[in-house]
Design an enzyme around this catalytic site. Structure first.
Site, PDB file in Angstrom:
ATOM      1  N   ASN A   1       0.845  -1.201   0.000  1.00  0.00           N
ATOM      2  CA  ASN A   1       0.000   0.000   0.000  1.00  0.00           C
ATOM      3  C   ASN A   1       0.878   1.247   0.000  1.00  0.00           C
ATOM      4  O   ASN A   1       1.974   1.266   0.565  1.00  0.00           O
ATOM      5  CB  ASN A   1      -1.040   0.001   1.132  1.00  0.00           C
ATOM      6  N   ILE A   2       0.391   2.264  -0.683  1.00  0.00           N
ATOM      7  CA  ILE A   2       1.137   3.522  -0.844  1.00  0.00           C
ATOM      8  C   ILE A   2       0.172   4.654  -0.507  1.00  0.00           C
ATOM      9  O   ILE A   2      -0.736   4.956  -1.285  1.00  0.00           O
ATOM     10  CB  ILE A   2       1.633   3.679  -2.299  1.00  0.00           C
ATOM     11  N   GLU A   3       0.357   5.230   0.671  1.00  0.00           N
ATOM     12  CA  GLU A   3      -0.586   6.265   1.118  1.00  0.00           C
ATOM     13  C   GLU A   3      -0.141   7.656   0.671  1.00  0.00           C
ATOM     14  O   GLU A   3       0.932   7.830   0.074  1.00  0.00           O
ATOM     15  CB  GLU A   3      -0.747   6.169   2.642  1.00  0.00           C
TER      16      GLU A   3
ATOM     17  N   CYS B   1     -10.679  -2.666  -4.640  1.00  0.00           N
ATOM     18  CA  CYS B   1      -9.742  -3.682  -5.154  1.00  0.00           C
ATOM     19  C   CYS B   1     -10.481  -4.885  -5.740  1.00  0.00           C
ATOM     20  O   CYS B   1     -10.047  -5.463  -6.733  1.00  0.00           O
ATOM     21  CB  CYS B   1      -8.789  -4.128  -4.055  1.00  0.00           C
TER      22      CYS B   1
ATOM     23  N   GLU C   1      -2.980  -4.474  -3.293  1.00  0.00           N
ATOM     24  CA  GLU C   1      -3.492  -5.297  -4.399  1.00  0.00           C
ATOM     25  C   GLU C   1      -3.465  -4.523  -5.708  1.00  0.00           C
ATOM     26  O   GLU C   1      -3.049  -5.020  -6.752  1.00  0.00           O
ATOM     27  CB  GLU C   1      -4.948  -5.722  -4.126  1.00  0.00           C
TER      28      GLU C   1
ATOM     29  N   CYS D   1     -10.466  -4.601  -0.072  1.00  0.00           N
ATOM     30  CA  CYS D   1     -11.556  -3.618  -0.041  1.00  0.00           C
ATOM     31  C   CYS D   1     -12.392  -3.720  -1.324  1.00  0.00           C
ATOM     32  O   CYS D   1     -12.009  -4.387  -2.293  1.00  0.00           O
ATOM     33  CB  CYS D   1     -10.988  -2.205   0.111  1.00  0.00           C
TER      34      CYS D   1
ATOM     35  N   CYS E   1      -4.061   0.724  -2.511  1.00  0.00           N
ATOM     36  CA  CYS E   1      -3.926  -0.522  -1.754  1.00  0.00           C
ATOM     37  C   CYS E   1      -2.833  -1.393  -2.383  1.00  0.00           C
ATOM     38  O   CYS E   1      -2.481  -1.226  -3.566  1.00  0.00           O
ATOM     39  CB  CYS E   1      -5.232  -1.306  -1.781  1.00  0.00           C
TER      40      CYS E   1
END
Ligand code: THU
Length: 132
Positions: free
Chosen positions: A42-44, A89, A55, A86, A53
Protein backbone atom coordinates in the site's frame (compact mmCIF):
# COMPACT_ATOMS: atom_id res chain seq x y z
CA UNK A 1 6.23 -20.54 -7.65
CA UNK A 2 4.86 -22.48 -4.70
CA UNK A 3 2.08 -21.05 -2.56
CA UNK A 4 4.51 -20.88 0.37
CA UNK A 5 6.91 -18.73 -1.67
CA UNK A 6 4.09 -16.49 -2.80
CA UNK A 7 2.97 -16.05 0.83
CA UNK A 8 6.54 -15.22 1.87
CA UNK A 9 6.76 -12.51 -0.80
CA UNK A 10 3.48 -10.96 0.33
CA UNK A 11 4.76 -10.90 3.92
CA UNK A 12 8.05 -9.31 2.88
CA UNK A 13 6.20 -6.64 0.91
CA UNK A 14 4.63 -5.32 4.13
CA UNK A 15 8.09 -3.83 4.83
CA UNK A 16 7.85 -1.78 1.64
CA UNK A 17 4.48 -0.28 2.56
CA UNK A 18 4.29 3.49 2.72
CA UNK A 19 1.61 3.89 5.34
CA UNK A 20 2.53 6.75 7.70
CA UNK A 21 -1.12 7.75 8.11
CA UNK A 22 -2.78 4.46 8.91
CA UNK A 23 0.20 2.52 10.28
CA UNK A 24 -1.42 -0.46 8.57
CA UNK A 25 1.08 -2.16 6.22
CA UNK A 26 -0.27 -4.51 3.56
CA UNK A 27 1.72 -6.68 1.14
CA UNK A 28 0.54 -8.50 -1.96
CA UNK A 29 1.98 -11.10 -4.32
CA UNK A 30 0.18 -11.72 -7.60
CA UNK A 31 0.75 -14.78 -9.78
CA UNK A 32 0.08 -14.61 -13.51
CA UNK A 33 -1.00 -17.56 -15.65
CA UNK A 34 2.51 -17.86 -17.13
CA UNK A 35 4.03 -17.98 -13.64
CA UNK A 36 5.32 -14.41 -13.54
CA UNK A 37 4.89 -12.82 -10.12
CA UNK A 38 4.32 -9.15 -9.30
CA UNK A 39 4.40 -7.77 -5.79
CA UNK A 40 2.81 -4.69 -4.27
CA UNK A 41 2.36 -2.73 -1.07
CA UNK A 42 0.00 0.00 0.00
CA UNK A 43 1.14 3.52 -0.84
CA UNK A 44 -0.59 6.27 1.12
CA UNK A 45 -0.74 10.00 0.48
CA UNK A 46 -1.14 13.17 2.55
CA UNK A 47 -4.33 13.60 0.55
CA UNK A 48 -5.79 10.40 1.98
CA UNK A 49 -8.07 9.23 -0.88
CA UNK A 50 -5.16 9.32 -3.34
CA UNK A 51 -3.49 6.32 -1.73
CA UNK A 52 -3.37 2.87 -3.32
CA UNK A 53 -3.93 -0.52 -1.75
CA UNK A 54 -1.29 -3.25 -2.06
CA UNK A 55 -3.49 -5.30 -4.40
CA UNK A 56 -3.96 -2.46 -6.88
CA UNK A 57 -0.25 -1.66 -6.77
CA UNK A 58 0.59 -5.25 -7.73
CA UNK A 59 -2.07 -5.45 -10.44
CA UNK A 60 -1.05 -2.08 -11.92
CA UNK A 61 2.55 -3.23 -12.07
CA UNK A 62 1.49 -6.41 -13.89
CA UNK A 63 -0.77 -4.67 -16.40
CA UNK A 64 1.85 -2.04 -17.18
CA UNK A 65 4.37 -4.80 -17.85
CA UNK A 66 2.03 -6.57 -20.28
CA UNK A 67 0.55 -9.22 -17.98
CA UNK A 68 -3.22 -9.29 -17.55
CA UNK A 69 -4.12 -12.93 -16.80
CA UNK A 70 -3.96 -13.82 -13.16
CA UNK A 71 -4.28 -17.06 -11.20
CA UNK A 72 -4.08 -15.95 -7.60
CA UNK A 73 -3.10 -13.18 -5.24
CA UNK A 74 -1.86 -13.40 -1.68
CA UNK A 75 -2.65 -10.45 0.59
CA UNK A 76 -0.78 -10.13 3.88
CA UNK A 77 -1.63 -7.83 6.76
CA UNK A 78 -0.88 -7.82 10.50
CA UNK A 79 -4.43 -8.56 11.50
CA UNK A 80 -5.91 -11.08 13.90
CA UNK A 81 -8.26 -12.41 11.25
CA UNK A 82 -6.83 -12.58 7.67
CA UNK A 83 -7.63 -9.20 6.06
CA UNK A 84 -9.92 -9.23 3.01
CA UNK A 85 -9.53 -6.83 0.04
CA UNK A 86 -11.56 -3.62 -0.04
CA UNK A 87 -14.43 -3.11 -2.46
CA UNK A 88 -12.41 -0.98 -4.86
CA UNK A 89 -9.74 -3.68 -5.15
CA UNK A 90 -12.37 -6.38 -5.71
CA UNK A 91 -13.72 -4.38 -8.61
CA UNK A 92 -10.20 -3.73 -9.91
CA UNK A 93 -9.43 -7.47 -9.85
CA UNK A 94 -12.72 -8.39 -11.53
CA UNK A 95 -11.81 -6.44 -14.65
CA UNK A 96 -8.90 -8.77 -15.40
CA UNK A 97 -9.45 -11.99 -13.51
CA UNK A 98 -13.04 -12.74 -12.50
CA UNK A 99 -12.02 -16.31 -11.54
CA UNK A 100 -8.96 -15.39 -9.54
CA UNK A 101 -8.21 -16.99 -6.21
CA UNK A 102 -7.76 -14.54 -3.34
CA UNK A 103 -5.68 -15.77 -0.43
CA UNK A 104 -5.74 -13.61 2.70
CA UNK A 105 -2.95 -14.18 5.20
CA UNK A 106 -2.19 -13.09 8.77
CA UNK A 107 1.16 -13.21 10.63
CA UNK A 108 0.23 -16.50 12.31
CA UNK A 109 -0.02 -18.07 8.86
CA UNK A 110 -3.81 -18.47 8.96
CA UNK A 111 -5.38 -18.09 5.54
CA UNK A 112 -8.85 -17.35 4.24
CA UNK A 113 -9.19 -18.46 0.62
CA UNK A 114 -11.88 -17.11 -1.68
CA UNK A 115 -12.78 -17.02 -5.34
CA UNK A 116 -13.21 -13.43 -6.43
CA UNK A 117 -16.78 -14.25 -7.44
CA UNK A 118 -17.56 -14.97 -3.77
CA UNK A 119 -16.11 -11.63 -2.69
CA UNK A 120 -17.86 -9.66 -5.41
CA UNK A 121 -21.06 -11.39 -6.52
CA UNK A 122 -23.16 -9.53 -9.09
CA UNK A 123 -20.25 -7.16 -9.75
CA UNK A 124 -20.26 -4.60 -12.51
CA UNK A 125 -18.40 -5.56 -15.66
CA UNK A 126 -18.03 -4.38 -19.23
CA UNK A 127 -20.96 -6.36 -20.62
CA UNK A 128 -23.24 -3.65 -19.19
CA UNK A 129 -21.44 -1.04 -21.27
CA UNK A 130 -22.49 -2.83 -24.47
CA UNK A 131 -26.21 -2.41 -23.84
CA UNK A 132 -26.63 1.22 -22.85
N1 THU B 1 -5.29 -1.59 2.40
C1 THU B 1 -4.70 -2.41 1.47
O1 THU B 1 -3.62 -2.09 0.96
N2 THU B 1 -5.33 -3.55 1.14
C2 THU B 1 -6.46 -4.02 1.73
O2 THU B 1 -6.92 -5.10 1.38
C3 THU B 1 -7.12 -3.22 2.78
C4 THU B 1 -6.58 -1.86 3.00
C5 THU B 1 -4.58 -0.39 2.82
C6 THU B 1 -5.16 0.92 2.39
C7 THU B 1 -4.60 1.86 3.43
O3 THU B 1 -3.28 2.24 3.04
C8 THU B 1 -4.47 1.00 4.68
O4 THU B 1 -4.53 -0.33 4.23
C9 THU B 1 -5.56 1.26 5.71
O5 THU B 1 -6.81 1.20 5.13
Amino acid sequence: MSLEELKQLAIEMMDRAYCPYSGFPVGAALECTDGTVYTGCNIENASYPVGSCAERTAISKAISEGHSKFVRIVIAAKTEEPCVPCGMCRQFMKEFAPDMEVICLNPRGDTSVYKLEELLPYGFDNHFLKHH
